[in-house]
Design a protein around this motif. Structure first.
Motif, short mmCIF file in Angstrom:
data_model
loop_
_atom_site.label_atom_id
_atom_site.label_comp_id
_atom_site.label_asym_id
_atom_site.label_seq_id
_atom_site.Cartn_x
_atom_site.Cartn_y
_atom_site.Cartn_z
N LEU A 86 0.83 -1.21 0.00
CA LEU A 86 0.00 0.00 0.00
C LEU A 86 0.87 1.26 0.00
CD1 LEU A 86 -2.79 1.28 0.15
CD2 LEU A 86 -2.71 1.05 2.64
N VAL A 87 1.95 1.23 0.77
CA VAL A 87 2.87 2.38 0.82
C VAL A 87 3.55 2.57 -0.52
CG1 VAL A 87 4.96 3.28 1.91
CG2 VAL A 87 3.23 2.12 3.30
N GLN A 88 3.95 1.46 -1.15
CA GLN A 88 4.64 1.55 -2.44
C GLN A 88 3.74 2.19 -3.51
OE1 GLN A 88 5.62 -2.58 -3.06
NE2 GLN A 88 6.78 -2.67 -1.15
N TYR A 94 0.89 9.26 -5.20
CA TYR A 94 0.75 10.51 -4.44
C TYR A 94 2.10 11.19 -4.16
CZ TYR A 94 -4.01 8.91 -3.53
OH TYR A 94 -5.31 8.49 -3.67
N GLY A 95 3.18 10.40 -4.15
CA GLY A 95 4.48 10.96 -3.79
C GLY A 95 5.25 11.54 -4.95
N LEU A 96 5.26 10.85 -6.10
CA LEU A 96 6.06 11.30 -7.23
C LEU A 96 5.65 12.67 -7.77
CD1 LEU A 96 6.75 8.00 -9.25
CD2 LEU A 96 8.22 9.22 -7.64
N PRO A 97 4.37 13.08 -7.71
CA PRO A 97 4.03 14.44 -8.17
C PRO A 97 4.83 15.52 -7.48
CG PRO A 97 2.05 13.15 -7.99
CD PRO A 97 3.16 12.30 -7.43
N ALA A 98 5.32 15.27 -6.26
CA ALA A 98 6.16 16.25 -5.56
C ALA A 98 7.47 16.47 -6.30
CB ALA A 98 6.42 15.79 -4.13
N LEU A 99 7.87 15.48 -7.12
CA LEU A 99 9.09 15.60 -7.93
C LEU A 99 8.78 16.01 -9.36
CD1 LEU A 99 10.89 12.33 -6.69
CD2 LEU A 99 11.17 14.67 -5.83
N VAL A 183 -7.20 2.75 -3.57
CA VAL A 183 -6.67 3.93 -2.86
C VAL A 183 -6.06 4.95 -3.81
CG1 VAL A 183 -6.20 2.60 -0.76
CG2 VAL A 183 -4.37 2.95 -2.43
N VAL A 184 -5.77 4.53 -5.05
CA VAL A 184 -5.26 5.50 -6.03
C VAL A 184 -6.33 5.77 -7.09
CG1 VAL A 184 -2.84 5.00 -5.63
CG2 VAL A 184 -4.09 3.70 -7.36
N THR A 185 -7.58 5.61 -6.67
CA THR A 185 -8.78 5.96 -7.44
C THR A 185 -9.02 5.10 -8.68
OG1 THR A 185 -7.80 7.66 -8.88
CG2 THR A 185 -8.49 8.37 -6.69
N VAL A 186 -8.42 3.93 -8.75
CA VAL A 186 -8.74 3.01 -9.84
C VAL A 186 -10.09 2.35 -9.52
CG1 VAL A 186 -8.09 0.89 -11.05
CG2 VAL A 186 -6.33 2.55 -10.39
N THR A 187 -11.01 2.41 -10.45
CA THR A 187 -12.35 1.87 -10.20
C THR A 187 -12.37 0.37 -10.49
OG1 THR A 187 -13.19 4.00 -10.94
CG2 THR A 187 -14.82 2.28 -10.57
N GLU A 188 -11.67 -0.37 -9.64
CA GLU A 188 -11.69 -1.83 -9.78
C GLU A 188 -12.84 -2.38 -8.93
OE1 GLU A 188 -10.54 -3.46 -6.72
OE2 GLU A 188 -10.82 -1.38 -6.20
N MET A 189 -12.86 -3.68 -8.74
CA MET A 189 -14.03 -4.32 -8.15
C MET A 189 -14.32 -3.81 -6.72
SD MET A 189 -15.05 -8.30 -8.18
CE MET A 189 -13.70 -8.92 -7.21
N PHE A 190 -13.29 -3.70 -5.89
CA PHE A 190 -13.55 -3.31 -4.51
C PHE A 190 -13.98 -1.85 -4.42
CE2 PHE A 190 -12.16 -2.09 -0.16
CZ PHE A 190 -13.05 -2.90 0.52
N ARG A 191 -13.46 -1.00 -5.31
CA ARG A 191 -13.87 0.40 -5.28
C ARG A 191 -15.35 0.53 -5.65
NH1 ARG A 191 -11.78 5.29 -4.63
NH2 ARG A 191 -12.71 7.06 -5.71
N VAL A 192 -15.80 -0.30 -6.59
CA VAL A 192 -17.23 -0.31 -6.93
C VAL A 192 -18.05 -0.74 -5.71
CG1 VAL A 192 -19.00 -1.39 -8.37
CG2 VAL A 192 -16.80 -0.73 -9.37
N ALA A 193 -17.53 -1.76 -4.99
CA ALA A 193 -18.23 -2.18 -3.76
C ALA A 193 -18.29 -1.04 -2.75
CB ALA A 193 -17.50 -3.39 -3.16
N GLN A 194 -17.18 -0.31 -2.61
CA GLN A 194 -17.16 0.83 -1.68
C GLN A 194 -18.18 1.89 -2.08
OE1 GLN A 194 -12.91 1.71 -2.05
NE2 GLN A 194 -12.64 1.25 0.11
N GLN A 195 -18.28 2.14 -3.38
CA GLN A 195 -19.22 3.16 -3.85
C GLN A 195 -20.66 2.78 -3.50
OE1 GLN A 195 -18.13 3.24 -7.99
NE2 GLN A 195 -16.58 4.83 -7.70
#
Length: 238
Positions: A86-88, A94-99, A183-195
């Motif tokens: 999850l951190v990776q 979220y981290g690389l945009p700072a660079l 967590v990175v806003t990809v609308t995969e199966m679990f994100r649909v369940a969350q919605q």
């Protein structure tokens, strides 16, 4: 019929039954069209990384540049194995945009999953190569083969058979881990369940439904894994 069966369960109400019926096809569609392709693409890139890393780690260290590569691969494997997936993924998205590096959600998820898979699978492949008896290398060298010829024609076919079961398990684990792409806003199966769960604030039935769909997908993968293992073991005397 399915609606009546769901409604007969002790904790189900009409509202919950309708919610699960409404969420089923969107979740199934996201699983087939997003979660599976995400897992397959990440696994392909991950295996490519893993083979390269494993070859660096098992090859004789004769040159200075190989020693540098060997050290870099050791650091890479150590970092990936020592940090949560999850951190990776979060660092990539979220981290690389700072660079000044901006990556879309799906490519970011594929990069995160591929790097993670590459590190773990490299250990599997390295172990599979080392499991081949040393005499097999010596047999290849004795008939004039080079290092790479011996690896490609003698060692690799034997190592693949050893590596297939753990790599198959890695793929099944990767498929389940695609839920982290939410967590990175990809609308995969679990994100649909969350919605759907967020719409009703009734999380239990939707998350149980998502778990059952994941389980069904994995049952299919278990069958495919068994067929693949059977194929590679067809010439083994028992």
């Amino acid at each position: 019929m399915i609606k009546e069966m769901l409604g007969a369960l002790p904790f189900m109400t009409d509202a919950r039954t309708q919610l699960m019926m409404d969420a089923f096809m969107p979740m199934l569609k996201a699983g087939v069209l997003v979660s599976f392709p995400l897992a397959i693409a990440s696994f392909i890139f991950g295996i490519a990384i893993a083979v390269g890393v494993a070859l660096v780690r098992v090859s004789p260290s004769e040159h200075w540049w190989h020693k540098i590569l060997l050290r870099l691969t050791q650091i890479y494997v150590s970092i990936i194995r020592g940090t949560p997936l999850l951190v990776q993924i979060s660092i990539v998205f979220y981290g690389l945009p700072a660079l000044g590096i901006f990556i879309d959600p799906i490519p970011a998820a594929i990069i995160g999953f591929s790097l993670n898979t590459g590190a773990y699978a490299s250990e599997t492949i390295r172990a599979a190569i080392l499991s081949v008896p040393k005499g097999q290398w010596e047999a290849g060298f004795s008939i004039g083969m080079t290092y790479m010829q011996t690896f490609r024609r003698i060692i690799a076919p034997q190592a693949v058979r050893v590596a297939v079961p753990p790599l198959s398990n890695d793929f099944i684990g990767l498929f389940k881990n695609t839920s982290l792409a939410s967590v990175v806003t990809v609308t995969e199966m679990f994100r649909v369940a969350q919605q759907y769960a967020n719409l009703s604030y009734d999380f239990l039935p939707i998350y149980i439904e998502a778990a059952v769909i994941y389980w069904c997908f994995c049952m299919i993968l278990f069958k495919i894994q068994a067929k693949i293992e059977q194929h590679f073991n067809r010439h083994i005397a028992r």
